[in-house]
Design a protein around this motif. Structure first.
Motif, mmCIF file in Angstrom:
data_model
loop_
_atom_site.group_PDB
_atom_site.id
_atom_site.type_symbol
_atom_site.label_atom_id
_atom_site.label_comp_id
_atom_site.label_asym_id
_atom_site.label_seq_id
_atom_site.Cartn_x
_atom_site.Cartn_y
_atom_site.Cartn_z
ATOM 1 N N TRP A 76 0.843 -1.186 0.000
ATOM 2 C CA TRP A 76 0.000 0.000 0.000
ATOM 3 C C TRP A 76 0.883 1.242 0.000
ATOM 4 N N ASP A 77 0.299 2.355 -0.456
ATOM 5 C CA ASP A 77 1.053 3.598 -0.515
ATOM 6 C C ASP A 77 1.258 4.177 0.884
ATOM 7 N N ARG A 78 1.907 5.323 0.965
ATOM 8 C CA ARG A 78 2.273 5.921 2.242
ATOM 9 C C ARG A 78 1.049 6.232 3.097
ATOM 10 N N GLU A 79 -0.042 6.721 2.474
ATOM 11 C CA GLU A 79 -1.251 7.060 3.220
ATOM 12 C C GLU A 79 -2.153 5.855 3.456
ATOM 13 N N GLN A 80 -1.774 4.695 2.931
ATOM 14 C CA GLN A 80 -2.548 3.464 3.041
ATOM 15 C C GLN A 80 -3.965 3.638 2.482
ATOM 16 N N ARG A 89 -3.923 0.554 -2.901
ATOM 17 C CA ARG A 89 -3.170 -0.692 -2.958
ATOM 18 C C ARG A 89 -2.367 -0.736 -4.246
ATOM 19 N N LEU A 90 -1.061 -0.863 -4.117
ATOM 20 C CA LEU A 90 -0.187 -0.792 -5.277
ATOM 21 C C LEU A 90 -0.038 -2.127 -5.986
ATOM 22 N N GLU A 112 4.247 -0.353 -10.850
ATOM 23 C CA GLU A 112 3.822 0.502 -9.740
ATOM 24 C C GLU A 112 4.893 0.580 -8.656
ATOM 25 N N GLN A 154 11.927 2.008 -2.946
ATOM 26 C CA GLN A 154 10.703 2.642 -2.483
ATOM 27 C C GLN A 154 10.243 1.997 -1.174
ATOM 28 N N VAL A 170 7.070 1.083 1.252
ATOM 29 C CA VAL A 170 5.633 0.850 1.149
ATOM 30 C C VAL A 170 5.131 0.262 2.465
#
Length: 494
Positions: free
Chosen positions: A272-276, A279-280, A311, A316, A318
């Motif tokens: 998931w991205d930083r802000e959750q 979903r990547l 993605e 990175q 995550v």
């Protein structure tokens, strides 16, 4: 007539003054007693008659006695819920290679674009090959010369052997010719190796991709001289399809994870991205580390992601959600319905008679906005999700719902009005404690209630224009709005 002696006080005059003061004190006491009797025996007004008498410091925080409290509810339900472990993951490329030149020379051509995806063996750049063409031609010329000498020596050896059979020459001469042939054969092999090496050096002037992957930024431009010992190289390649993510989980879960891996059961991993919020990608655990980190008490896991849409990028960070188990058909309630107190965790259940009762709960796994519970609660029963801070056992409630906040920016019409700016009839109406309504997923909005349905009582205490503003507020704005009005009422007093 008696006269006072010189220097002697006038006792009669002082006695008159004392009587006057005494009368004034008695008058003040009589007036104070009358006022006290009036305030304690006067008839209550209409507003005070409505409010029940409560002891000092009693149930004022509950809105005063048995006043109906507006709340939002959501039904308990049964559904599947996952047991999730969360962690921070670092994305690493499956393979990384730095493309370097194997020969020296000037960079003649570049055949790639930065960020391009290439396959192994693709031509990336060319180095000026002229010096290597000359070296190859020289090696080939030497090979040709030595091959001619070898053929001549072999012919002489054949003649010497015929003469030796006729006993015309000495055997020593034949042996010397045979050694010469073997010497020239070695020379030819050396020349052939030099030719092969010259061809290899020439091939190095065409720089190709060692692996398939995504190219980075180029480190050299056209016309620059490249060397075989350059550290930076020409460009780097990272293999991102598939790609790996490394993350750590507590060692307490290692036994469960190893059991799944040994049984060839897939352990799904979500990135998931930083802000959750997004979903990547979805992948699977591929391996574990061979030792536990003593400083953190965690074990590192590596998950493999196909990354077909690119993605995920190397290095990175995550948010990782590792599913270690799935619970089927368990009882769940919204997380906002869980209350905590001296008696432990509990929920308020809204009954059919518009009252609430307390049910103690044992909490289980949480996933998103839902938490699994165990206790005296059945699927379909309504639990209070907002307004519970003003409730008690047996309190009367009225189920309402607040409108949801629009997706876009709130318009000026929907912005909440400042409590300090509300005066007149609106201020008088809001002096009664109106509880905060909150949005729930299952309850219909009071702003969109069907015509003819019973409206919440707090709407009757507000002017029509204020009702529309309160309806347009978000749950948080409405909560802050009513809290302001309650504080203002307490400051003004009864």
């Amino acid at each position: 007539m008696l006269k006072c002696m010189p220097g002697q006080p006038n006792r009669f005059k002082q006695s008159g003054i004392s009587k006057t003061l005494l009368l004034l004190v008695l008058a003040v006491l009589v007036l104070a007693g009358a006022g006290t009797w009036y305030w304690t025996h006067r008839a209550p007004n209409a507003n005070e008659a409505e409010a029940p008498t409560t002891p000092a410091g009693g149930n004022r925080r509950f809105g005063g006695g048995n006043r109906v409290q507006p709340v939002s509810v959501s039904p308990a339900r049964r559904q599947d819920i996952r047991v999730i472990l969360t962690a921070i993951g670092n994305i690493t490329a499956l393979n990384t290679a730095t493309v370097r030149a194997h020969v020296d020379g000037d960079l003649k051509a570049i055949h790639f674009k930065e960020g391009q995806t290439v396959r192994a063996g693709a031509l990336l750049a060319e180095i000026d090959p002229r010096a290597y063409d000359i070296a190859l031609a020289q090696a080939q010329g030497q090979l040709t010369r030595d091959q001619a000498q070898l053929r001549n020596a072999q012919l002489d050896l054949a003649r010497y052997k015929d003469l030796l059979a006729q006993d015309s020459i000495a055997k020593q001469q034949v042996d010397a010719q045979d050694a010469l042939v073997r010497q020239l054969m070695g020379t030819v092999q050396t020349d052939q190796a030099q030719v092969d090496n010259a061809k290899l050096q020439l091939s190095y002037t065409k720089v190709t991709a060692p692996i398939s992957g995504r190219l980075g930024l180029k480190q050299l431009d056209l016309g620059n001289s490249v060397h075989a010992n350059d550290i930076t190289g020409l460009v780097s390649i990272t293999q991102t399809q598939p790609i790996t993510v490394v993350f750590a989980v507590p060692e307490a879960n290692l036994r469960q994870i190893n059991g799944k891996l040994k049984a060839n059961q897939a352990l799904l991993v979500e990135a998931w991205d930083r802000e959750q919020k997004v979903r990547l990608a979805i992948g699977k655990v591929s391996s574990t580390d061979n030792a536990i980190d003593l400083t953190t008490g965690t074990i590192k896991l590596k998950a493999l992601f196909p990354n077909l849409n690119n993605e995920l990028f190397p290095n990175q960070f995550v948010n990782i959600r590792l599913q270690v188990e799935a619970l089927n058909n368990v009882l769940v309630v919204p997380s906002s319905a869980i209350q905590r107190g001296p008696q432990g965790t509990f929920v308020y259940v809204a009954k059919e008679d518009s009252s609430v009762t307390i049910r103690k709960m044992r909490l289980g796994t949480t996933e998103g906005d839902w938490v699994s519970v165990q206790g005296e609660l059945a699927a379909g029963e309504r639990v209070v999700t907002d307004g519970a801070d003003r409730l008690r056992e047996g309190a009367k409630v009225e189920v309402i719902a607040a409108p949801t906040r629009p997706a876009g920016p709130a318009s000026a019409a929907s912005a909440p009005a400042a409590p300090e700016a509300i005066t007149g009839a609106a201020a008088k109406a809001l002096k009664s404690d109106v509880a905060k309504p909150v949005t729930t997923a299952s309850a219909p909005s009071s702003a969109t209630a069907p015509e003819g349905a019973e409206k919440p009582r707090w709407m009757d205490r507000l002017p029509p224009e204020m009702v529309e503003k309160v309806k347009a507020m978000s749950p948080d704005e409405r909560r802050a709005f009513f809290q302001k009005m309650r504080e203002r009422r307490q400051q003004e007093g009864p």
